[in-house]
Design an enzyme around this catalytic site. Structure first.
Site, PDB file in Angstrom:
ATOM      1  N   ASP A 173       0.840  -1.195   0.000  1.00  0.00           N
ATOM      2  CA  ASP A 173       0.000   0.000   0.000  1.00  0.00           C
ATOM      3  C   ASP A 173       0.877   1.248   0.000  1.00  0.00           C
ATOM      4  O   ASP A 173       1.974   1.252   0.568  1.00  0.00           O
ATOM      5  CB  ASP A 173      -0.889   0.035   1.247  1.00  0.00           C
ATOM      6  CG  ASP A 173      -1.904  -1.098   1.282  1.00  0.00           C
ATOM      7  OD1 ASP A 173      -2.291  -1.572   0.199  1.00  0.00           O
ATOM      8  OD2 ASP A 173      -2.297  -1.496   2.391  1.00  0.00           O
ATOM      9  N   ASP A 185      -0.777  -2.348  -4.235  1.00  0.00           N
ATOM     10  CA  ASP A 185      -2.093  -2.705  -3.712  1.00  0.00           C
ATOM     11  C   ASP A 185      -2.927  -1.437  -3.606  1.00  0.00           C
ATOM     12  O   ASP A 185      -3.190  -0.787  -4.605  1.00  0.00           O
ATOM     13  CB  ASP A 185      -1.942  -3.429  -2.377  1.00  0.00           C
ATOM     14  CG  ASP A 185      -3.209  -4.165  -1.957  1.00  0.00           C
ATOM     15  OD1 ASP A 185      -4.216  -4.093  -2.688  1.00  0.00           O
ATOM     16  OD2 ASP A 185      -3.203  -4.804  -0.895  1.00  0.00           O
ATOM     17  N   ASP A 239      -5.590   2.716   2.038  1.00  0.00           N
ATOM     18  CA  ASP A 239      -6.462   1.704   2.632  1.00  0.00           C
ATOM     19  C   ASP A 239      -6.653   2.004   4.117  1.00  0.00           C
ATOM     20  O   ASP A 239      -5.685   2.320   4.826  1.00  0.00           O
ATOM     21  CB  ASP A 239      -5.872   0.308   2.466  1.00  0.00           C
ATOM     22  CG  ASP A 239      -6.065  -0.248   1.060  1.00  0.00           C
ATOM     23  OD1 ASP A 239      -6.647   0.469   0.214  1.00  0.00           O
ATOM     24  OD2 ASP A 239      -5.631  -1.382   0.808  1.00  0.00           O
ATOM     25  N   ARG A 282     -12.782   0.936  -6.246  1.00  0.00           N
ATOM     26  CA  ARG A 282     -12.467   1.282  -4.859  1.00  0.00           C
ATOM     27  C   ARG A 282     -12.293   2.791  -4.708  1.00  0.00           C
ATOM     28  O   ARG A 282     -11.229   3.278  -4.336  1.00  0.00           O
ATOM     29  CB  ARG A 282     -11.232   0.531  -4.366  1.00  0.00           C
ATOM     30  CG  ARG A 282     -11.413  -0.973  -4.388  1.00  0.00           C
ATOM     31  CD  ARG A 282     -10.269  -1.719  -3.731  1.00  0.00           C
ATOM     32  NE  ARG A 282     -10.502  -3.156  -3.760  1.00  0.00           N
ATOM     33  CZ  ARG A 282      -9.699  -4.068  -3.224  1.00  0.00           C
ATOM     34  NH1 ARG A 282      -8.595  -3.681  -2.616  1.00  0.00           N
ATOM     35  NH2 ARG A 282      -9.992  -5.355  -3.297  1.00  0.00           N
TER      36      ARG A 282
END
Length: 531
Positions: free
Chosen positions: A343, A366, A370, A423
């Site tokens: 991330d 990724d 997040d 997302r």
């Protein structure tokens, strides 16, 4: 229609490049040609050759090949692709013998002619040319990769140069000009495996720094000369969990950093500290912990981090209530993030009062941002995210309700979600999740996906060419969403929302800009160099 795969045609690439040229300054970036996360539960669009393929749950939806008695291949893409990188997460399950393989393919001519990057049952990685069904090993290296573990394979084909990477590090290279173009594929030779997060883009797979400890400095860095600009809105302002708003390193000293060693020392320092980042700092691959009461601020418009990512949170555990030592009160502002090995920014394990503001994030592995595992009272504002697939996740997975239910209170406002397919964010369990005054452009899968009992309030946003702008039925258990006062232009669809959601105004006061002005406001103000 829900989609978890996409192919960008040459015309679309040209149009996107023209638009970006008018909106962005700086270097050119890779174009994403294709992607599939299998979140829609099928492998439609792939052509099978042998084996037994199906979408299963392996932590998240993934494609699995179960036969160990034949060569199995599944192909996608177009025959005109020439220079590109195909990347996928691959988890070997069973090898028929030490010589059997699983992996990815590029420049596929047919089921018996292609280049391949494969893991073997004997713990090696091989770069192969397969012609007439016969594999010639062009380069090989030991990896120790076994069964039951996910590995990221990336095969880059550029002219006659072939490169293969495993988990972000280049391990094999060869020169071969047999095949000049072709499709991509996933492979299993007398072996079973799971596959996920397939991405094809025009970036080159190259070596990443190895190790996790940078060289130590011999003298302390000088005092810094920077400060956080402005103050947060939304959930980062709320007094809760023993914290009165989000102030970062206010009240402490400042320090100037321009090396990996200096940055990692600073973010690990106990106590309030403002960290002034100059230039681009290359971190070794990995995630690096940020302690409480920190402001990490980019100096000017060129400061940034590449290679590694920042982790705001304790190590993962099964606790279900906020621990007393949870990381809190962190600000990240005015930084560029590129090429993270995991991330770019991760917030986890009940971390709270975090403000992520005016950053430019792209080309990670990724998630770009997040937030998960019980974290709460977070504001994500004025960021520009682009050239990346899995943008922002809120909520770890469908089975993490014990930590996440009643938490994950996050505000997303004035962000520019720029051609990030999915997302934007994808939400589980959190309520209320407040998404307002963001600019969405050409998000080919979904805009806001609100799932698994989550409650999302989506208001005052500008959606341009977003087929599924807001949904509470994207994948997995349904959530709830309220969409109001949004603008939908171009080929945008309409919200797919139902249920009631807590009002954000029960927690904080806020002002919603006219949604018709949001595109101009956000493109002028989001990203680095704007504070």
């Amino acid at each position: 229609m829900k989609r978890s795969r996409w192919i960008i045609t040459g015309a679309a690439i040209a149009a996107s490049a023209t638009l970006l040229a008018t909106m962005l300054t700086g270097p050119a970036y890779a174009e994403t040609l294709f992607g599939d996360t299998f979140d829609d539960g099928d492998a439609n669009g792939w052509s099978r050759s042998g084996g037994s393929w199906s979408v299963v749950t392996d932590g998240s939806p993934a494609l699995r090949q179960t036969s160990t008695s034949a060569n199995a291949r599944i192909l996608a893409g177009t025959t005109s692709w020439t220079d590109y990188t195909v990347q996928a997460r691959v988890k070997p399950i069973t090898f028929g013998s030490s010589a059997r393989t699983v992996g990815v393919a590029a420049r596929v001519q047919s089921s018996s002619a292609y280049y391949a990057l494969v893991l073997t049952g004997g713990g090696a990685v091989q770069l192969q040319r397969v012609s007439g069904g016969t594999a010639t090993v062009l380069s090989t290296a030991a990896t120790g990769a076994g069964t039951g573990t996910w590995h990221t394979l990336a095969l880059s084909v550029r002219g006659a140069t072939l490169r293969g990477s495993v988990d972000g590090a280049q391990v094999v290279e060869a020169a071969d000009s047999t095949f000049g173009s072709g499709r991509i594929g996933l492979l299993a030779a007398y072996a079973s495996a799971s596959y996920d997060d397939v991405v094809v883009d025009t970036a080159t797979a190259g070596p990443s720094p190895s190790g996790s400890t940078p060289p130590k400095t011999t003298s302390p860095p000088p005092p810094g000369n920077c400060a956080v600009t402005g103050s947060p809105a939304g959930f980062a302002t709320v007094t809760a969990w023993g914290q009165n708003g989000t102030t970062g390193g206010a009240g402490g000293p400042s320090v100037a950093v321009d090396t990996a060693a200096e940055l990692l020392t600073a973010i690990a320092t106990v106590g309030p500290l403002t960290i002034c980042v100059s230039g681009t700092i290359t971190l070794p691959a990995g995630m690096y912990d940020v302690t409480s009461n920190k402001s990490i601020v980019g100096v000017g418009s060129t400061a940034g981090i590449t290679g590694g990512g920042l982790n705001i949170g304790l190590p993962v555990s099964a606790v279900t209530t906020p621990p007393a030592d949870a990381v809190r009160n962190v600000i990240i502002q005015n930084l560029t993030f590129r090429n993270a090995s995991d991330d770019s920014i991760n917030v986890q394990m009940f971390s709270h009062h975090v403000w992520i503001d005016h950053n430019d994030l792209a080309q990670g592995y990724d998630g770009l941002i997040d937030i998960k595992r019980g974290s709460s009272y977070v504001t994500v504002s004025w960021n520009h995210t682009h050239h990346h697939t899995k943008n922002m996740l809120l909520g770890h997975d469908d089975g993490n309700g014990a930590q996440d239910t009643g938490r994950l209170k996050v505000t997303y406002h004035h962000n520019w979600f720029d051609a990030t397919p999915q997302r934007n964010p994808r939400v589980r369990f959190g309520e209320p999740v407040h998404v307002y005054n963001n600019y969405y452009f050409y998000n080919t899968d979904t805009g806001v996906a609100c799932q698994n009992t989550a409650g999302c309030l989506v208001e005052g946003n500008y959606f341009e060419d977003v087929e599924e702008p807001v949904t509470n039925t994207y994948a997995g258990p349904a959530g709830r969403c309220v969409a109001r006062n949004n603008v939908f232009v171009g080929e945008s669809g309409t919200p797919d929302c139902s249920g009631t959601v807590q009002e954000a105004s029960a927690y904080y006061s806020y002002t919603v800009d006219d949604p018709n002005a949001v595109k101009a406001i956000v493109t002028a103000g989001a990203g680095t160099g704007k504070v």
